[in-house]
Design a protein around this motif. Structure first.
Motif, short mmCIF file in Angstrom:
data_model
loop_
_atom_site.label_atom_id
_atom_site.label_comp_id
_atom_site.label_asym_id
_atom_site.label_seq_id
_atom_site.Cartn_x
_atom_site.Cartn_y
_atom_site.Cartn_z
N GLU A 87 20.42 -3.07 0.63
CA GLU A 87 20.96 -4.37 0.89
C GLU A 87 22.02 -4.72 -0.56
OE1 GLU A 87 20.35 -8.81 0.95
OE2 GLU A 87 18.90 -7.45 2.48
N ASN A 88 22.97 -4.86 -0.26
CA ASN A 88 24.19 -4.85 -0.89
C ASN A 88 23.15 -6.42 -2.08
OD1 ASN A 88 26.45 -4.95 -2.60
ND2 ASN A 88 27.21 -6.56 -1.47
N THR A 144 24.56 -1.62 2.94
CA THR A 144 24.70 -2.63 3.64
C THR A 144 24.68 -4.46 2.71
OG1 THR A 144 21.83 -3.79 3.83
CG2 THR A 144 23.22 -2.01 5.70
#
Length: 65
Positions: free
Chosen positions: A25-26, A64
């Protein structure tokens, strides 16, 4: 070509090499996440199978939002 998942290679000396393809995840610390995964996988595989883990390689395939 992108590869996702896990690849385990049995080495001639009886050890294994593990390649993991992940999505993160970002905003997460990618280095910390990868180091944690590498350490945990190596420990758990060795503990549960008794097989020496030569190396664990983590590949970040995507980030993401």
């Amino acid at each position: 070509m992108k590869k996702y998942g896990v690849k385990v290679t049995y080495n001639e000396d009886g050890s294994v090499s593990i390649h993991l393809h992940i999505v993160v995840e970002n905003g997460v610390n990618i280095t910390a996440v990868c180091r944690s995964i590498m350490s945990e996988v190596k420990y758990v595989v060795n503990k549960n199978t008794g097989v020496e883990v030569r190396d664990v390689n983590v590949f970040v395939d995507s980030i993401t939002v």
